[in-house]
Scaffold this motif. Structure first.
Motif, PDB file in Angstrom:
ATOM      1  N   GLU A  89       0.739  -1.251   0.163  1.00 48.38           N
ATOM      2  CA  GLU A  89      -0.024  -0.170   0.070  1.00 48.38           C
ATOM      3  C   GLU A  89       0.837   1.192   0.055  1.00 48.38           C
ATOM      4  O   GLU A  89       1.770   1.378   0.714  1.00 48.38           O
ATOM      5  CB  GLU A  89      -0.922   0.095   1.090  1.00 48.38           C
ATOM      6  N   ALA A  90       0.520   2.286  -1.002  1.00 53.36           N
ATOM      7  CA  ALA A  90       1.268   3.262  -1.054  1.00 53.36           C
ATOM      8  C   ALA A  90       1.339   4.277   0.445  1.00 53.36           C
ATOM      9  O   ALA A  90       0.292   4.058   1.220  1.00 53.36           O
ATOM     10  CB  ALA A  90       0.630   4.400  -2.007  1.00 53.36           C
ATOM     11  N   GLY A  91       2.748   4.649   0.881  1.00 53.31           N
ATOM     12  CA  GLY A  91       2.652   5.249   2.115  1.00 53.31           C
ATOM     13  C   GLY A  91       3.354   4.502   3.117  1.00 53.31           C
ATOM     14  O   GLY A  91       4.107   4.846   4.094  1.00 53.31           O
ATOM     15  N   TYR A  92       3.683   3.021   2.923  1.00 56.55           N
ATOM     16  CA  TYR A  92       4.135   2.281   4.012  1.00 56.55           C
ATOM     17  C   TYR A  92       5.663   2.529   3.955  1.00 56.55           C
ATOM     18  O   TYR A  92       6.219   2.811   2.971  1.00 56.55           O
ATOM     19  CB  TYR A  92       4.371   0.653   3.432  1.00 56.55           C
ATOM     20  N   ARG A  93       6.225   2.731   5.277  1.00 53.98           N
ATOM     21  CA  ARG A  93       7.526   3.062   5.505  1.00 53.98           C
ATOM     22  C   ARG A  93       8.398   1.845   5.167  1.00 53.98           C
ATOM     23  O   ARG A  93       8.073   0.689   6.003  1.00 53.98           O
ATOM     24  CB  ARG A  93       7.588   3.681   6.788  1.00 53.98           C
ATOM     25  N   LEU A  94       9.734   1.937   4.481  1.00 52.43           N
ATOM     26  CA  LEU A  94      10.619   0.986   4.154  1.00 52.43           C
ATOM     27  C   LEU A  94      11.751   1.442   4.550  1.00 52.43           C
ATOM     28  O   LEU A  94      12.017   2.290   4.565  1.00 52.43           O
ATOM     29  CB  LEU A  94      10.388   0.299   2.886  1.00 52.43           C
ATOM     30  N   VAL A  95      12.833   0.162   5.256  1.00 47.41           N
ATOM     31  CA  VAL A  95      14.039   0.752   5.773  1.00 47.41           C
ATOM     32  C   VAL A  95      14.797  -0.413   5.450  1.00 47.41           C
ATOM     33  O   VAL A  95      14.461  -1.419   4.884  1.00 47.41           O
ATOM     34  CB  VAL A  95      13.895   0.752   7.233  1.00 47.41           C
ATOM     35  N   GLY A  96      16.064   0.106   5.213  1.00 46.23           N
ATOM     36  CA  GLY A  96      17.167  -0.750   4.643  1.00 46.23           C
ATOM     37  C   GLY A  96      18.450  -0.067   4.820  1.00 46.23           C
ATOM     38  O   GLY A  96      18.657   1.064   5.475  1.00 46.23           O
ATOM     39  N   ARG A  97      19.410  -0.455   4.089  1.00 48.79           N
ATOM     40  CA  ARG A  97      21.093  -0.100   4.145  1.00 48.79           C
ATOM     41  C   ARG A  97      21.501  -0.243   2.771  1.00 48.79           C
ATOM     42  O   ARG A  97      21.206  -1.506   2.292  1.00 48.79           O
ATOM     43  CB  ARG A  97      21.526  -0.341   5.306  1.00 48.79           C
ATOM     44  N   ASP A  98      22.139   0.575   1.953  1.00 45.95           N
ATOM     45  CA  ASP A  98      22.948   0.370   0.777  1.00 45.95           C
ATOM     46  C   ASP A  98      24.339   0.822   1.247  1.00 45.95           C
ATOM     47  O   ASP A  98      24.694   1.099   2.017  1.00 45.95           O
ATOM     48  CB  ASP A  98      22.332   0.561  -0.203  1.00 45.95           C
ATOM     49  N   GLY A  99      25.162   0.765   0.079  1.00 44.88           N
ATOM     50  CA  GLY A  99      26.689   1.390   0.363  1.00 44.88           C
ATOM     51  C   GLY A  99      26.694   2.803   0.600  1.00 44.88           C
ATOM     52  O   GLY A  99      28.019   3.097   0.960  1.00 44.88           O
ATOM     53  N   GLN A 100      25.664   3.558   0.455  1.00 40.60           N
ATOM     54  CA  GLN A 100      25.789   5.020   0.807  1.00 40.60           C
ATOM     55  C   GLN A 100      25.173   5.379   2.197  1.00 40.60           C
ATOM     56  O   GLN A 100      25.258   6.502   2.395  1.00 40.60           O
ATOM     57  CB  GLN A 100      24.822   5.577  -0.413  1.00 40.60           C
ATOM     58  N   GLY A 101      24.487   4.213   2.782  1.00 38.12           N
ATOM     59  CA  GLY A 101      24.108   4.560   3.964  1.00 38.12           C
ATOM     60  C   GLY A 101      22.650   4.033   4.237  1.00 38.12           C
ATOM     61  O   GLY A 101      22.207   3.209   3.731  1.00 38.12           O
ATOM     62  N   GLU A 102      21.993   4.427   5.511  1.00 33.51           N
ATOM     63  CA  GLU A 102      20.773   4.071   5.941  1.00 33.51           C
ATOM     64  C   GLU A 102      19.649   4.623   5.081  1.00 33.51           C
ATOM     65  O   GLU A 102      19.781   5.779   4.384  1.00 33.51           O
ATOM     66  CB  GLU A 102      20.466   4.513   7.412  1.00 33.51           C
ATOM     67  N   ILE A 103      18.660   3.771   4.974  1.00 28.69           N
ATOM     68  CA  ILE A 103      17.386   4.067   4.071  1.00 28.69           C
ATOM     69  C   ILE A 103      16.209   4.136   4.859  1.00 28.69           C
ATOM     70  O   ILE A 103      15.934   3.177   5.570  1.00 28.69           O
ATOM     71  CB  ILE A 103      17.357   3.214   2.925  1.00 28.69           C
ATOM     72  N   ASP A 104      15.476   5.126   4.792  1.00 32.26           N
ATOM     73  CA  ASP A 104      14.049   5.166   5.461  1.00 32.26           C
ATOM     74  C   ASP A 104      13.220   6.085   4.322  1.00 32.26           C
ATOM     75  O   ASP A 104      13.292   6.987   4.211  1.00 32.26           O
ATOM     76  CB  ASP A 104      14.120   5.880   6.621  1.00 32.26           C
ATOM     77  N   CYS A 105      12.373   5.003   3.471  1.00 32.53           N
ATOM     78  CA  CYS A 105      11.586   5.458   2.557  1.00 32.53           C
ATOM     79  C   CYS A 105      10.326   5.149   2.495  1.00 32.53           C
ATOM     80  O   CYS A 105       9.911   4.386   3.409  1.00 32.53           O
ATOM     81  CB  CYS A 105      12.088   5.384   1.094  1.00 32.53           C
ATOM     82  N   GLU A 106       9.632   5.686   1.546  1.00 31.12           N
ATOM     83  CA  GLU A 106       7.971   5.429   1.479  1.00 31.12           C
ATOM     84  C   GLU A 106       7.916   4.380   0.177  1.00 31.12           C
ATOM     85  O   GLU A 106       8.229   4.887  -0.933  1.00 31.12           O
ATOM     86  CB  GLU A 106       7.120   6.808   1.409  1.00 31.12           C
TER      87      GLU A 106
END
Length: 305
Positions: A89-106
């Motif tokens: 569903e649009a708007g769910y918050r997703l988190v992770g990490r790649d080589g550039q740093g931490e991720i907290d996106c929608e």
């Protein structure tokens, strides 16, 4: 519920269960001195990859609990592809990490095509895994969080270890995205211990016939059908125990039992687990009475089977 909270916060989408497996091994090393029986711990990459086997006493029954969860993987640009079958569903918050740093996106969902993507300040590196942001909420009567499926099944198996005298607890991988690990775990268990009956410590869904607060579900079938004689043994033990439970009959769904059903060895299996609402979403919801029922029933079944 602190252990369950910690388990739910671990990112472990199918294929990337290593960090959670390492946590479990550390937990077993720290806690096993207080358990009734100290298990043989089997965990090495050559034989089991990221799976773990705990062998107690003289086992007759194996309990399978999968470590992995659903999630998303970054494709190209801002595209996402699902891992397993997450609710999107649009708007769910997703988190992770790649080589550039931490991720907290929608999470974004195209209204016309249903294509999945993300909204973030930069492009995320392809192949990066994203999981639901954990918002763990416990009340007097319920627990709500992402990944109760199947961190609650793992929690149940770990709590079972405290009193288990004879049995095998198998922590498997990849269940949400095609499986694969139970095949070699089942073969190893059968060939080395002669065990050929199993319980699946996993989470099912609330339905019109399985209601929250009325006890864990003993499944008579999902997309597959277990051997009725074995299920009836479990049902009789459950009835004699006085522990609340419900019978589940579904026409779809599956679990680690898929690979046991198709194994070259004559495995019996039965799914026994608490029902949850809001399946495969950030807001999975389970009644604490069903959690209590699940653990109590597993303790009786591992003693009686």
């Amino acid at each position: 519920m602190q252990l369950l909270r910690t388990l739910c916060q671990f990112p472990a989408p199918s294929g990337n269960e290593a960090a959670l497996a390492a946590f479990l091994l550390d937990y077993v090393r720290r806690e096993q001195a207080g358990w009734r029986v100290q298990p043989q711990v089997l965990a090495d990459d050559a034989r089991f990859q990221d799976c773990i086997l705990l062998v107690f006493g003289e086992p007759r029954t194996a309990v399978f609990a999968h470590l992995d969860s659903i999630g998303f993987m970054v494709r190209y640009g801002r595209e996402l592809v699902p891992i397993g079958g997450p609710r999107a569903e649009a708007g769910y918050r997703l988190v992770g990490r790649d080589g550039q740093g931490e991720i907290d996106c929608e999470l974004t969902v195209d209204a016309e095509t249903g294509a999945l993507g993300y909204e973030f300040s930069r492009e995320i590196e392809r192949g990066t895994e994203l999981t639901f942001r954990c918002d763990f909420r416990a009340t007097a009567t319920t627990v709500q969080s992402c990944y109760l499926d199947n961190r609650l099944g793992v929690w149940n198996a770990l709590r079972l270890c405290e009193t288990l005298e004879n049995g095998i607890v198998a922590f498997s991988c990849w269940e949400e995205h095609g499986g694969g690990s139970v095949a070699y775990l089942a073969q190893y268990i059968y060939e080395n211990y002669g065990v050929r009956q199993a319980l699946i410590s996993d989470i099912t869904w609330v339905s019109e016939g399985v209601r929250p607060g009325r006890g864990c579900a003993i499944s008579l079938r999902d997309s597959l059908i277990p051997r009725r004689a074995y299920v009836e043994r479990i049902r009789r033990i459950a009835e004699q125990s006085g522990i609340p439970f419900q019978l589940e009959v579904e026409g779809g769904g599956g679990s680690d039992a898929k690979e046991l059903q198709r194994a070259a060895q004559p495995w019996d299996w039965c799914f026994v687990g608490a029902p949850e609402d809001n399946v495969h979403s950030p807001n999975e919801l389970v009644d604490k009475r069903d959690i209590e029922s699940m653990l109590a029933l597993y303790r009786v079944l591992l003693e009686k089977l």
